[in-house]
Design an enzyme around this catalytic site. Sequence first.
Site, PDB file in Angstrom:
ATOM      1  N   CYS A  94      46.340  -1.315 -23.964  1.00  0.00           N
ATOM      2  CA  CYS A  94      44.959  -1.600 -24.737  1.00  0.00           C
ATOM      3  C   CYS A  94      44.326  -2.681 -24.618  1.00  0.00           C
ATOM      4  O   CYS A  94      44.142  -3.645 -25.273  1.00  0.00           O
ATOM      5  CB  CYS A  94      45.616  -1.293 -26.112  1.00  0.00           C
ATOM      6  N   GLY A 153      39.272  -7.377 -22.990  1.00  0.00           N
ATOM      7  CA  GLY A 153      39.525  -7.993 -21.759  1.00  0.00           C
ATOM      8  C   GLY A 153      39.847  -9.776 -21.975  1.00  0.00           C
ATOM      9  O   GLY A 153      40.253 -10.195 -20.878  1.00  0.00           O
ATOM     10  N   LYS A 209      42.244 -11.296 -23.125  1.00  0.00           N
ATOM     11  CA  LYS A 209      43.819 -11.509 -22.849  1.00  0.00           C
ATOM     12  C   LYS A 209      44.037 -11.159 -21.564  1.00  0.00           C
ATOM     13  O   LYS A 209      44.897 -11.841 -20.863  1.00  0.00           O
ATOM     14  CB  LYS A 209      44.683 -10.424 -24.129  1.00  0.00           C
ATOM     15  N   CYS A 265      45.498  -7.521 -34.938  1.00  0.00           N
ATOM     16  CA  CYS A 265      44.459  -8.345 -35.605  1.00  0.00           C
ATOM     17  C   CYS A 265      44.475  -7.466 -37.168  1.00  0.00           C
ATOM     18  O   CYS A 265      43.416  -7.467 -37.735  1.00  0.00           O
ATOM     19  CB  CYS A 265      43.255  -8.363 -35.039  1.00  0.00           C
TER      20      CYS A 265
END
Length: 453
Positions: A265, A269, A271, A381
């Site tokens: 997932c 981008g 991370k 989150c």
Amino acid sequence: MPQASAGARPPGPMPVRPDGLAARRMASQVIEDIIRRRLPLDEQLEKLSRTPAFQALQANDRGLTRAIATAALRRLGLIRHVLSERMQQGFPPRGGSLESIMIGAVAQILVLETAAHAAVDTAVTLVREDPHARHFADLANAVLRRIAAEKQAILSEADPLARDTPEWLAARWRRAYGDETASAIAAAHLREPSIDLTVKSDPEGWADRLGGVLLPTGSIRLTIRTAIPQLPGFAEGEWWVQDAAAALPARLLGAEPGETVFDLCAAPGGKTAQLALTGARVIAVDRSAPRLERLQENLERLRLTAQTHAADAMAFQGDGRPDRILIDAPCSATGTIRRHPDVAWSKTLEDIHKLAALQARLLDHAAKLVKQGGTIVYATCSLEPEEGERQIERFLARHPGFRRSPVAPAEIGGQAQLISPAGELRCLPSHWPDPQDRLSGMDGFFAARLAHG
């Protein structure tokens, strides 16, 4: 938390041109799409930005459209309460765009500090334009003028948890965090969100060059609003925009050069870029090909490399068992309400339950993929326990071969308040308070590190 430089100033009222009728008309349509059709605010603003009519607006009117729509969603609970108290019969069932126009007008009066005559007069003009609403122009005029006259009393009595948070969410946060923290979370959602950067190297130097604040966790928080692509280092790929909380899960993974890391997932981008910076062999997976294209474009700007695969993370196997897996799972996103105020009004309890079931399947799939002795970091989150703490409790009950690998304060800049008693990361929007709104808070985030064997 570090303070801003003496020259930084808090945001003031947005300058408004009284003749910004077109901007207000577009804002009304955006509000209508969100409250009636539960469409995402960002997607609607992006769609609107591509229209010739929007592009023809002057820059300040384009900003006004976005500001009205965002303010309306951020204070939607209060605005609806204020309107309902002054409209005993409620909105007429066949009133056309009357409600969205008035919501936008109240947002201007109460939040944006627009001159009352500009907000009221343009709203009445828009009501008269609508053949279904025009019969209620006098009503709109009277109600809006009354609200403008009572503005200070309204704001002095406004409780963010009671008025600007849906009742079902407020009740959940009280149960999960207690009354005081739930109130602090709701208050944080009303503040202007920060802009944080993750840098490739030399955070102290870049904080000085950009006039930002170096946060304890290593992110840089900008002290002023400006065009991001115009800042030093953007074109050279020295940094990228990423909330300080969102930057923590990839760091907790502990990827090392030469290791194979799956980023499930992966889009948008941020991370992925963090993982690629470690020198690991990064496999970025996302089901959305367009989102992966944007991810690849960002990696190219940053001069970083990762393999990308447009695939369903649930079905992805790869070409070997990875050393580490990062799961930034799809979630209700209630931790991002300060950035995406529509989330509070578009998500439901059913959404949370469905997403929690999907997250459990992703975790189970990752457990089959990661090699013995490997590590999984699971992150969302979300402020909801079902998508965080309870999700991990249930995973560990299903998979006795895994254990929590507790987060240490030293890994996150000594910020022990961000670590739960179980050793998991739990960031709240109310963390890192600061007198200046744009320097305070962070996204609500949860992360747990799981060791295999």
